[in-house]
Design a protein around this motif. Structure first.
Motif, mmCIF file in Angstrom:
data_model
loop_
_atom_site.group_PDB
_atom_site.id
_atom_site.type_symbol
_atom_site.label_atom_id
_atom_site.label_comp_id
_atom_site.label_asym_id
_atom_site.label_seq_id
_atom_site.Cartn_x
_atom_site.Cartn_y
_atom_site.Cartn_z
ATOM 1 N N ILE A 258 7.517 -3.057 -9.046
ATOM 2 C CA ILE A 258 8.338 -2.950 -7.842
ATOM 3 C C ILE A 258 7.535 -2.318 -6.707
ATOM 4 O O ILE A 258 7.555 -2.798 -5.573
ATOM 5 C CB ILE A 258 9.614 -2.139 -8.139
ATOM 6 N N GLY A 259 6.819 -1.239 -7.014
ATOM 7 C CA GLY A 259 6.019 -0.581 -5.984
ATOM 8 C C GLY A 259 4.918 -1.471 -5.449
ATOM 9 O O GLY A 259 4.700 -1.558 -4.237
ATOM 10 N N ARG A 260 4.210 -2.151 -6.361
ATOM 11 C CA ARG A 260 3.118 -3.034 -5.930
ATOM 12 C C ARG A 260 3.658 -4.222 -5.148
ATOM 13 O O ARG A 260 3.065 -4.656 -4.161
ATOM 14 C CB ARG A 260 2.354 -3.523 -7.150
ATOM 15 N N SER A 261 4.801 -4.761 -5.581
ATOM 16 C CA SER A 261 5.405 -5.875 -4.857
ATOM 17 C C SER A 261 5.819 -5.451 -3.452
ATOM 18 O O SER A 261 5.588 -6.182 -2.475
ATOM 19 C CB SER A 261 6.627 -6.390 -5.621
ATOM 20 N N GLY A 262 6.434 -4.269 -3.340
ATOM 21 C CA GLY A 262 6.815 -3.775 -2.021
ATOM 22 C C GLY A 262 5.624 -3.642 -1.103
ATOM 23 O O GLY A 262 5.675 -4.030 0.070
ATOM 24 N N ALA A 263 4.518 -3.109 -1.630
ATOM 25 C CA ALA A 263 3.307 -2.958 -0.817
ATOM 26 C C ALA A 263 2.748 -4.320 -0.407
ATOM 27 O O ALA A 263 2.319 -4.517 0.739
ATOM 28 C CB ALA A 263 2.261 -2.171 -1.600
ATOM 29 N N THR A 264 2.784 -5.275 -1.330
ATOM 30 C CA THR A 264 2.252 -6.608 -1.038
ATOM 31 C C THR A 264 3.072 -7.315 0.032
ATOM 32 O O THR A 264 2.529 -7.899 0.974
ATOM 33 C CB THR A 264 2.232 -7.457 -2.324
ATOM 34 N N LEU A 265 4.397 -7.255 -0.098
ATOM 35 C CA LEU A 265 5.249 -7.936 0.872
ATOM 36 C C LEU A 265 5.221 -7.239 2.232
ATOM 37 O O LEU A 265 5.311 -7.905 3.267
ATOM 38 C CB LEU A 265 6.682 -8.018 0.328
ATOM 39 N N MET A 266 5.074 -5.919 2.236
ATOM 40 C CA MET A 266 4.917 -5.209 3.509
ATOM 41 C C MET A 266 3.617 -5.627 4.183
ATOM 42 O O MET A 266 3.570 -5.819 5.404
ATOM 43 C CB MET A 266 4.939 -3.704 3.274
ATOM 44 N N LEU A 267 2.543 -5.765 3.388
ATOM 45 C CA LEU A 267 1.267 -6.220 3.937
ATOM 46 C C LEU A 267 1.401 -7.623 4.505
ATOM 47 O O LEU A 267 0.926 -7.915 5.613
ATOM 48 C CB LEU A 267 0.202 -6.192 2.839
ATOM 49 N N THR A 268 2.066 -8.509 3.756
ATOM 50 C CA THR A 268 2.255 -9.885 4.221
ATOM 51 C C THR A 268 3.026 -9.918 5.528
ATOM 52 O O THR A 268 2.643 -10.618 6.476
ATOM 53 C CB THR A 268 3.007 -10.699 3.153
ATOM 54 N N MET A 269 4.119 -9.161 5.605
ATOM 55 C CA MET A 269 4.928 -9.131 6.811
ATOM 56 C C MET A 269 4.172 -8.506 7.979
ATOM 57 O O MET A 269 4.244 -8.987 9.113
ATOM 58 C CB MET A 269 6.220 -8.361 6.549
#
Length: 399
Positions: A258-269
């Motif tokens: 969950i933490g890594r996914s949040g960081a990845t999607l924040m980076l993408t956005m």
């Protein structure tokens, strides 16, 4: 006359575009925050997950279906009234949700009453705010020259994206413990945006157009609408399955994924926002070039994501996807706007809302289904969707 983004200030009208972007960001803050916190708040109020899902799903459907209706109204009433009325409804809903939550937690309402009131409020909010994005898109089309249309659409996307990020951050920090104060603060924020818009957002000038020019020719617009659907579906799809990919393909724990996914999607956005808000304007490319480069680059990014052997490679591919969608989406909106003509900007924006809604609905469903086959399969589907966009983009009708 159209107003170029690089035109010198001219009194109140010079502040119209910043005011519009501010209200779009404020609306996106509320949209993001509510979508994130509503499922856990539903449980807190005693609702079953299915009931909360019905509230979210039915309101999303209503928002999508109301877009074309608001587009027609926007052409008749003008952009300003639709924007202001939609913003007023957007400001009201977080406060209403705070009241419902307080009443539910104090047992002033039964669970059945909570569900009925929440559903009614959410459906009313969806209908009332359904004209915001079509009116904003039409406002920017009226206020930019043809050569700066993509820059205007890029700024719109960047403002909305920034609001989504802020809303997500607020949900992360305050959603579980301070939901009521956060909702009231968001309501106040939108009220400030409404006051600014009331003061600084005039009706954009529109030259009279013949009835024939105002007629919407859907047959010539379907490639752009299909591009919207596929492009939005790509992002919604990867958003759905990224945490699952980290857990099932790379062996992370639930919390780590969950933490890594949040960081990845924040980076993408974040990359998408910067691309839309800065690079689209500075590049000055024609809409067709933005779409073509975005589609090809996004396809390559998804190929890398599909076969990614490690977490850093997947994160880099997702950042690349953000950059190329940041070119593709405003380029497609600009092409759609230019093809529609001056007399049908709000109508086509309302129609485009259907493509956006369908993409947001189809993406997660495809992602969840394909993940059952393989953690990498959804990324392959995202690549196929981008390949469809490539085929559309390189046809001769794209300008």
């Amino acid at each position: 006359m159209s107003q170029d983004f690089n035109a010198p200030p001219a009194g109140r009208r010079a502040l119209a575009i910043p005011a519009l972007l501010m209200l779009l960001a404020a609306n996106a803050v509320a949209h993001s925050f509510v979508l994130i916190v509503l499922p856990p708040l539903g449980r807190k109020m005693g609702l079953a997950d299915l009931q909360t899902g019905m509230v979210i799903g039915l309101s999303a459907l209503m928002l999508t279906l109301s877009g074309p209706v608001w587009g027609q109204i926007c052409e008749r009433w003008g952009r300003r009234p639709v924007l202001l009325s939609g913003l007023a409804v957007a400001a009201l809903f977080p406060a209403v949700l705070a009241v419902i939550l307080t009443a539910a937690l104090s047992s002033a309402l039964t669970v059945g009453m909570v569900f009925a009131v929440l559903l009614l409020a959410r459906l009313g909010q969806a209908v009332g705010t359904g004209g915001i994005m079509p009116a904003a898109q039409a406002y920017l089309a009226d206020s930019t020259s043809a050569g700066r249309r993509a820059a205007g659409m890029g700024l719109m996307g960047a403002a909305f994206g920034a609001g989504l990020v802020i809303g997500g951050a607020l949900a992360w920090r305050l959603g579980s413990t301070q939901a009521v104060p956060a909702l009231l603060a968001i309501s106040l924020l939108i009220c400030v945006g409404l006051a600014v818009a009331w003061r600084l957002l005039p009706e954009p000038p529109r030259a009279p157009v013949p009835a024939e020019a105002a007629r919407l020719r859907v047959a010539s617009l379907w490639p752009f609408l299909l591009t919207t659907l596929c492009g939005v579906a790509v992002y919604a799809l990867v958003q759905q399955v990224t945490a699952l990919r980290y857990q099932d393909d790379f062996g992370l724990s639930l919390d780590e994924s969950i933490g890594r996914s949040g960081a990845t999607l924040m980076l993408t956005m974040a990359v998408m926002i910067v691309t839309q808000g800065v690079f689209v304007r500075r590049l000055g490319w024609q809409p067709s070039r933005l779409v073509r480069v975005g589609a090809v680059g996004g396809l390559l990014a998804m190929v890398v994501a599909t076969v990614a052997p490690s977490i850093p490679v997947l994160m880099a591919a997702m950042a690349g996807l953000g950059a190329f969608l940041g070119l593709l989406l405003p380029g497609n909106l600009a092409a759609l706007s230019l093809r529609a003509g001056a007399g049908a900007q709000a109508k086509v924006a309302g129609l485009n809302a259907i493509g956006q809604g369908l993409g947001m609905a189809a993406g997660p469903m495809m992602g969840a289904a394909l993940h059952q086959l393989s953690p990498a399969a959804p990324y392959g589907m995202a690549g196929l969707l981008l390949l469809v966009i490539c085929v559309l983009a390189f046809r001769p009708f794209v300008r």
